[in-house]
Write a protein that holds these residues in place. Structure first.
Motif, PDB file in Angstrom:
ATOM      1  N   TYR A  39       0.833  -1.195   0.000  1.00 26.14           N
ATOM      2  CA  TYR A  39       0.000   0.000   0.000  1.00 26.14           C
ATOM      3  C   TYR A  39       0.868   1.245   0.000  1.00 26.14           C
ATOM      4  O   TYR A  39       0.529   2.269  -0.561  1.00 26.14           O
ATOM      5  CB  TYR A  39      -0.937   0.021   1.211  1.00 26.14           C
ATOM      6  N   LYS A  40       2.014   1.147   0.673  1.00 22.21           N
ATOM      7  CA  LYS A  40       2.930   2.280   0.725  1.00 22.21           C
ATOM      8  C   LYS A  40       4.031   2.016  -0.285  1.00 22.21           C
ATOM      9  O   LYS A  40       4.873   1.146  -0.074  1.00 22.21           O
ATOM     10  CB  LYS A  40       3.508   2.361   2.141  1.00 22.21           C
ATOM     11  N   PRO A  41       4.022   2.727  -1.412  1.00 21.89           N
ATOM     12  CA  PRO A  41       4.999   2.419  -2.455  1.00 21.89           C
ATOM     13  C   PRO A  41       6.427   2.716  -2.033  1.00 21.89           C
ATOM     14  O   PRO A  41       6.671   3.630  -1.239  1.00 21.89           O
ATOM     15  CB  PRO A  41       4.576   3.319  -3.619  1.00 21.89           C
ATOM     16  N   ARG A  42       7.347   1.933  -2.547  1.00 19.64           N
ATOM     17  CA  ARG A  42       8.769   2.146  -2.277  1.00 19.64           C
ATOM     18  C   ARG A  42       9.259   3.377  -3.015  1.00 19.64           C
ATOM     19  O   ARG A  42       8.692   3.773  -4.020  1.00 19.64           O
ATOM     20  CB  ARG A  42       9.554   0.935  -2.752  1.00 19.64           C
ATOM     21  N   LEU A  43      10.335   3.938  -2.524  1.00 21.12           N
ATOM     22  CA  LEU A  43      10.902   5.124  -3.170  1.00 21.12           C
ATOM     23  C   LEU A  43      11.942   4.696  -4.195  1.00 21.12           C
ATOM     24  O   LEU A  43      13.000   4.179  -3.850  1.00 21.12           O
ATOM     25  CB  LEU A  43      11.541   6.017  -2.100  1.00 21.12           C
ATOM     26  N   ASP A  44      11.613   4.864  -5.481  1.00 24.34           N
ATOM     27  CA  ASP A  44      12.626   4.647  -6.527  1.00 24.34           C
ATOM     28  C   ASP A  44      12.320   5.606  -7.683  1.00 24.34           C
ATOM     29  O   ASP A  44      11.464   6.489  -7.561  1.00 24.34           O
ATOM     30  CB  ASP A  44      12.681   3.187  -6.977  1.00 24.34           C
ATOM     31  N   MET A  45      12.985   5.426  -8.799  1.00 25.71           N
ATOM     32  CA  MET A  45      12.832   6.374  -9.901  1.00 25.71           C
ATOM     33  C   MET A  45      11.377   6.481 -10.382  1.00 25.71           C
ATOM     34  O   MET A  45      10.886   7.574 -10.652  1.00 25.71           O
ATOM     35  CB  MET A  45      13.722   5.935 -11.081  1.00 25.71           C
ATOM     36  N   THR A  46      10.679   5.338 -10.455  1.00 24.40           N
ATOM     37  CA  THR A  46       9.329   5.378 -11.004  1.00 24.40           C
ATOM     38  C   THR A  46       8.328   5.982 -10.017  1.00 24.40           C
ATOM     39  O   THR A  46       7.275   6.453 -10.420  1.00 24.40           O
ATOM     40  CB  THR A  46       8.844   3.963 -11.388  1.00 24.40           C
ATOM     41  N   THR A  47       8.643   5.958  -8.725  1.00 22.89           N
ATOM     42  CA  THR A  47       7.689   6.482  -7.755  1.00 22.89           C
ATOM     43  C   THR A  47       8.113   7.831  -7.190  1.00 22.89           C
ATOM     44  O   THR A  47       7.445   8.367  -6.323  1.00 22.89           O
ATOM     45  CB  THR A  47       7.492   5.496  -6.584  1.00 22.89           C
ATOM     46  N   ALA A  48       9.223   8.378  -7.687  1.00 19.21           N
ATOM     47  CA  ALA A  48       9.739   9.646  -7.145  1.00 19.21           C
ATOM     48  C   ALA A  48       8.703  10.758  -7.284  1.00 19.21           C
ATOM     49  O   ALA A  48       8.470  11.513  -6.339  1.00 19.21           O
ATOM     50  CB  ALA A  48      11.032  10.029  -7.860  1.00 19.21           C
ATOM     51  N   LEU A  49       8.042  10.804  -8.445  1.00 18.11           N
ATOM     52  CA  LEU A  49       7.047  11.852  -8.677  1.00 18.11           C
ATOM     53  C   LEU A  49       5.875  11.698  -7.712  1.00 18.11           C
ATOM     54  O   LEU A  49       5.318  12.671  -7.211  1.00 18.11           O
ATOM     55  CB  LEU A  49       6.558  11.772 -10.132  1.00 18.11           C
ATOM     56  N   LEU A  50       5.532  10.439  -7.442  1.00 15.08           N
ATOM     57  CA  LEU A  50       4.432  10.143  -6.526  1.00 15.08           C
ATOM     58  C   LEU A  50       4.753  10.654  -5.122  1.00 15.08           C
ATOM     59  O   LEU A  50       3.925  11.230  -4.437  1.00 15.08           O
ATOM     60  CB  LEU A  50       4.234   8.627  -6.494  1.00 15.08           C
ATOM     61  N   TRP A  51       6.010  10.445  -4.711  1.00 17.25           N
ATOM     62  CA  TRP A  51       6.406  10.836  -3.354  1.00 17.25           C
ATOM     63  C   TRP A  51       6.603  12.334  -3.244  1.00 17.25           C
ATOM     64  O   TRP A  51       6.197  12.946  -2.254  1.00 17.25           O
ATOM     65  CB  TRP A  51       7.700  10.120  -2.957  1.00 17.25           C
ATOM     66  N   PHE A  52       7.283  12.928  -4.244  1.00 19.49           N
ATOM     67  CA  PHE A  52       7.668  14.327  -4.109  1.00 19.49           C
ATOM     68  C   PHE A  52       6.756  15.273  -4.887  1.00 19.49           C
ATOM     69  O   PHE A  52       6.864  16.480  -4.736  1.00 19.49           O
ATOM     70  CB  PHE A  52       9.120  14.513  -4.537  1.00 19.49           C
ATOM     71  N   GLY A  53       5.853  14.730  -5.715  1.00 18.41           N
ATOM     72  CA  GLY A  53       4.934  15.560  -6.490  1.00 18.41           C
ATOM     73  C   GLY A  53       4.153  16.541  -5.625  1.00 18.41           C
ATOM     74  O   GLY A  53       4.186  17.748  -5.881  1.00 18.41           O
ATOM     75  N   PRO A  54       3.479  16.058  -4.568  1.00 15.97           N
ATOM     76  CA  PRO A  54       2.704  16.962  -3.715  1.00 15.97           C
ATOM     77  C   PRO A  54       3.577  18.048  -3.086  1.00 15.97           C
ATOM     78  O   PRO A  54       3.183  19.215  -3.037  1.00 15.97           O
ATOM     79  CB  PRO A  54       2.152  16.036  -2.634  1.00 15.97           C
ATOM     80  N   LEU A  55       4.765  17.650  -2.630  1.00 15.72           N
ATOM     81  CA  LEU A  55       5.693  18.608  -2.032  1.00 15.72           C
ATOM     82  C   LEU A  55       6.055  19.681  -3.059  1.00 15.72           C
ATOM     83  O   LEU A  55       6.037  20.882  -2.777  1.00 15.72           O
ATOM     84  CB  LEU A  55       6.950  17.872  -1.570  1.00 15.72           C
ATOM     85  N   LEU A  56       6.354  19.209  -4.280  1.00 11.01           N
ATOM     86  CA  LEU A  56       6.725  20.112  -5.365  1.00 11.01           C
ATOM     87  C   LEU A  56       5.602  21.105  -5.656  1.00 11.01           C
ATOM     88  O   LEU A  56       5.827  22.312  -5.791  1.00 11.01           O
ATOM     89  CB  LEU A  56       6.999  19.267  -6.621  1.00 11.01           C
ATOM     90  N   LEU A  57       4.374  20.584  -5.736  1.00  8.30           N
ATOM     91  CA  LEU A  57       3.214  21.434  -5.994  1.00  8.30           C
ATOM     92  C   LEU A  57       3.034  22.447  -4.871  1.00  8.30           C
ATOM     93  O   LEU A  57       2.737  23.619  -5.109  1.00  8.30           O
ATOM     94  CB  LEU A  57       1.950  20.583  -6.143  1.00  8.30           C
ATOM     95  N   GLY A  58       3.232  21.978  -3.623  1.00 12.65           N
ATOM     96  CA  GLY A  58       3.105  22.856  -2.470  1.00 12.65           C
ATOM     97  C   GLY A  58       4.104  23.996  -2.543  1.00 12.65           C
ATOM     98  O   GLY A  58       3.746  25.170  -2.363  1.00 12.65           O
ATOM     99  N   VAL A  59       5.349  23.672  -2.827  1.00  9.68           N
ATOM    100  CA  VAL A  59       6.408  24.680  -2.915  1.00  9.68           C
ATOM    101  C   VAL A  59       6.087  25.669  -4.040  1.00  9.68           C
ATOM    102  O   VAL A  59       6.187  26.891  -3.867  1.00  9.68           O
ATOM    103  CB  VAL A  59       7.782  24.008  -3.161  1.00  9.68           C
TER     104      VAL A  59
END
Lengths: 182, 159
Positions: free
Chosen positions: B97-117
């Motif tokens: 359920y909690k995806p691992r952090l790698d190249m394919t999921t980087a956008l998933l993990w940091f996308g919201p942060l990026l949008l927030g910034v």
């Protein structure tokens, strides 16, 4: 030039709508959105030692599947879609000469043998995976599923769902031809 | 009124009993830690068949198989990472359920942060612009006072 920035949200929204319609189109063309990519692609068929469906005393092992590129079809008598694809599996095995092996998944032996007697038997042999152990190691999460492997027993593709003429022509046959050529 | 209470009681009963029957089998564990580990894993592993449920929540046969294997591996003393790896090896990244952090999921993990910034940056930029604009109009006003106005103001202040 700076004004263009104000159109950015609109452009993003339109791009989103466009993606949505592309996706819908794929679904309409028969893309199964619940089908998962197999984690076993590129890996060998797992080691196993399980009795044959028709011959209780014959133990089947991984190396029995080696020698020629073929299909490992996961099926059961409780699975309605398996009945749908059954005639086409017979066609693949008899007319096209591609070996089809069966993984009889969480089934009852008598019911499965009766099914084969009645509907025909496309399978070179059937692995009688009563409690689904081999299915589990293969990452099977339903039936029917079909694995395509090469002569060394390495899995190259998994198809979730019915194998019909379209799936055979578009997905499986090109791969089998490639594996036989290579 | 009485009838309404009765109906309500029935609904409550059905709701509760359904929750209880969701998972049928029970497993024994040697220690409380192992039981905790099992509960944690069955809640974080996702059922491959019924794709919006975790395996503790699902009654699908494949979810039962996953629970059985989790129990076996926990009893063997394997770590959470080892057990998750075991499942991913068979069912793919999807079981987490909690995806691992790698190249394919980087956008998933940091996308919201990026949008927030990006959002905060946009707000700061806009605020700065409007403040500069505001200051400009303020400073323009005193010079707009004409000589007539100035004498008027003097009179007012004298009174």
């Amino acid at each position: 030039m700076k004004r263009l920035v104000y159109f950015l949200p609109l452009a993003l929204a339109l791009a989103g709508i466009g993606l949505f319609f592309l996706y819908m189109q794929q679904i309409n063309q028969g893309k199964d959105i619940q089908a998962l990519d197999s984690a076993r692609v590129g890996k060998p068929i797992p080691e196993f030692s399980i009795a044959s469906l028709k011959d209780k005393d014959r133990m089947l092992v991984q190396s029995d599947l080696k020698g020629k590129a073929g299909l490992l079809n996961v099926w059961a008598t409780w699975c309605p879609s398996c009945r749908v694809e059954h005639p086409y599996l017979i066609k693949i095995a008899t007319e096209f000469g591609v070996p089809v092996y069966g993984l009889n998944y969480k089934d009852e032996r008598v019911a499965a043998i009766t099914w084969l007697d009645k509907l025909g038997d496309p399978y070179t042999f059937n692995i009688y995976d009563e409690d689904g152990r081999l299915g589990f190691d293969l990452g099977v999460y339903g039936a029917p599923e079909t694995f395509i492997f090469d002569k060394n027993g390495i899995i190259h593709m998994r198809h979730v769902g019915v194998v019909d003429e379209r799936v055979w022509k578009e997905k499986i046959k090109p791969l089998i031809d490639k594996l036989n050529a290579g | 009124m009485r009838k309404a209470v009765q109906i309500f009681a029935w609904i409550l009963f059905l709701a509760i009993s359904q929750g209880v029957t969701a998972v049928v089998e029970t497993y024994d564990f040697a220690t409380d830690e192992q039981q905790g580990q099992y509960l944690y894993l069955t809640e974080t592993l996702r059922c491959p068949k019924c794709q919006n449920q975790n395996i503790s929540d699902s009654n699908a046969p494949i979810a039962q198989d996953l629970r059985r294997e989790v129990h076996r591996l926990v009893s063997e003393g394997q770590s959470n990472d080892q057990i998750v790896e075991f499942m991913v090896d068979r069912f793919g990244d999807f079981v987490m359920y909690k995806p691992r952090l790698d190249m394919t999921t980087a956008l998933l993990w940091f996308g919201p942060l990026l949008l927030g910034v990006a959002g905060i940056a946009a707000v700061v930029q806009l605020a700065r612009k409007s403040r500069q604009g505001g200051v400009a109009t303020d400073s323009a006003e005193p010079t707009a006072l004409t000589d007539v106005e100035r004498s008027k103001l003097k009179k007012m202040l004298k009174d």
